[in-house]
Scaffold this motif. Structure first.
Motif, mmCIF file in Angstrom:
data_model
loop_
_atom_site.group_PDB
_atom_site.id
_atom_site.type_symbol
_atom_site.label_atom_id
_atom_site.label_comp_id
_atom_site.label_asym_id
_atom_site.label_seq_id
_atom_site.Cartn_x
_atom_site.Cartn_y
_atom_site.Cartn_z
ATOM 1 N N LYS A 74 -32.628 -15.407 -28.834
ATOM 2 C CA LYS A 74 -32.591 -15.390 -30.296
ATOM 3 C C LYS A 74 -32.013 -14.043 -30.707
ATOM 4 C CE LYS A 74 -35.609 -15.827 -34.373
ATOM 5 N NZ LYS A 74 -37.021 -15.970 -34.835
ATOM 6 N N ASP A 84 -41.956 -9.856 -36.245
ATOM 7 C CA ASP A 84 -41.997 -11.144 -36.935
ATOM 8 C C ASP A 84 -41.035 -12.143 -36.301
ATOM 9 O OD1 ASP A 84 -43.890 -10.184 -38.685
ATOM 10 O OD2 ASP A 84 -42.465 -9.715 -40.287
ATOM 11 N N GLU A 85 -39.836 -11.701 -35.978
ATOM 12 C CA GLU A 85 -38.863 -12.610 -35.361
ATOM 13 C C GLU A 85 -39.328 -13.031 -33.964
ATOM 14 O OE1 GLU A 85 -36.444 -14.051 -36.715
ATOM 15 O OE2 GLU A 85 -35.885 -12.860 -38.468
ATOM 16 N N THR A 86 -40.007 -12.135 -33.274
ATOM 17 C CA THR A 86 -40.481 -12.456 -31.925
ATOM 18 C C THR A 86 -41.618 -13.468 -31.961
ATOM 19 O OG1 THR A 86 -39.826 -10.271 -31.117
ATOM 20 C CG2 THR A 86 -41.390 -11.496 -29.783
ATOM 21 N N GLN A 126 -42.246 -15.650 -34.104
ATOM 22 C CA GLN A 126 -41.788 -16.958 -34.585
ATOM 23 C C GLN A 126 -41.350 -17.866 -33.432
ATOM 24 O OE1 GLN A 126 -38.833 -16.627 -37.724
ATOM 25 N NE2 GLN A 126 -40.109 -15.176 -38.860
ATOM 26 N N THR A 127 -41.125 -17.278 -32.257
ATOM 27 C CA THR A 127 -40.729 -18.082 -31.095
ATOM 28 C C THR A 127 -41.943 -18.586 -30.314
ATOM 29 O OG1 THR A 127 -40.602 -16.193 -29.566
ATOM 30 C CG2 THR A 127 -38.641 -16.678 -30.890
ATOM 31 N N ASN A 128 -43.146 -18.337 -30.840
ATOM 32 C CA ASN A 128 -44.386 -18.736 -30.157
ATOM 33 C C ASN A 128 -44.490 -18.152 -28.752
ATOM 34 O OD1 ASN A 128 -45.352 -20.429 -32.322
ATOM 35 N ND2 ASN A 128 -43.816 -21.941 -31.688
ATOM 36 N N SER A 140 -52.475 -15.493 -31.613
ATOM 37 C CA SER A 140 -52.194 -15.980 -32.959
ATOM 38 C C SER A 140 -53.417 -15.971 -33.862
ATOM 39 C CB SER A 140 -51.628 -17.406 -32.893
ATOM 40 O OG SER A 140 -52.557 -18.278 -32.263
#
Length: 234
Positions: free
Chosen positions: A59, A80-82, A84-86, A154
């Motif tokens: 990504k 945040d971007e990381t 989002q990839t679970n 999470s």
């Protein structure tokens, strides 16, 4: 218990001709996917990333304008971007940081087949050349363990050190997690060339002129002509 997925999380900017290709090549065997924030590169950094990580899910987010002058916004974007990839495990390395060559997939596999620890801490060596690291009163990061590999939870609310410089690569919350110190060492090559040291010195003078977020004496020591250097040994 299965080995958890490892997501490499990294920020890059104008890394062509530096350490990025070797770092990604060395680390690709350790990871399962990658999230890279390009903070406004104008060179071939994107091509280097895609080439070095070919075959690994990537990504890649490219900022139109750099955010590094306010690092906390950049680190939050990276986080945040990381997430989002679970991710299961997040390996957060900079583009000029590399694990020593003896650290391999077999070691990380053993580390991640457990439920007792949520963070792995490592020592970072500030390389002042390709073969020597600096060690003196102002430069002794390698004597302390710091978090680089974190299990993402999470169910936790994450809080940050809200400073524009030296905010940390992870949220402060992770210091509450169970952890283990690992003997593998990380080499930081960001200081290894004179031009790199001059660039960083000038950047700190611009972004933190009063050393409000850092250590003034350490800033002042960056350009010392003959610091104490120690040979790196594998």
């Amino acid at each position: 218990m299965e080995r958890g997925k490892v997501t490499l999380s990294m920020i890059v900017k104008n890394e062509a001709g530096r350490y990025l290709h070797e770092a990604l090549t060395r680390h690709r065997s350790l990871i399962d996917e990658a999230v890279i924030i390009d903070d406004g590169s104008t060179d071939t950094t994107p091509e280097i990333c895609h080439e070095a990580l070919a075959g690994i899910p990537l990504k890649y987010i490219r900022n139109d304008a750099s955010k590094f002058h306010n690092e906390i916004t950049l680190r939050k974007q990276q986080w945040d971007e990381t997430i989002q990839t679970n991710p299961q495990w997040i390996l957060n390395l900079d583009a000029d940081e590399m694990f020593e060559t003896s650290f391999d997939r077999a070691q990380i596999d053993r580390m991640l087949i457990q439920s007792d620890y949520d963070v792995y801490y490592f020592r970072l060596y500030d390389m002042w050349s390709m073969t020597q690291y600096r060690e003196d009163h102002y430069w002794q990061a390698h004597k302390f363990y710091r978090p680089f590999l974190v299990r993402y939870r999470s169910d936790v609310s994450y809080l940050w050190k809200e400073t524009p410089q030296h905010c940390g690569r992870f949220p402060l919350t992770i210091v509450q997690f169970t952890y283990q110190c690992h003997p593998a060492r990380i080499q930081h090559y960001g200081w290894s060339l004179k031009k790199d040291r001059e660039f960083k010195y000038d950047r700190y003078q611009l972004l933190d002129p009063g050393a409000r977020y850092g250590w003034k004496e350490q800033y002042d020591s960056i350009l010392e002509e003959s610091p104490n250097l120690v040979d790196w040994e594998e």
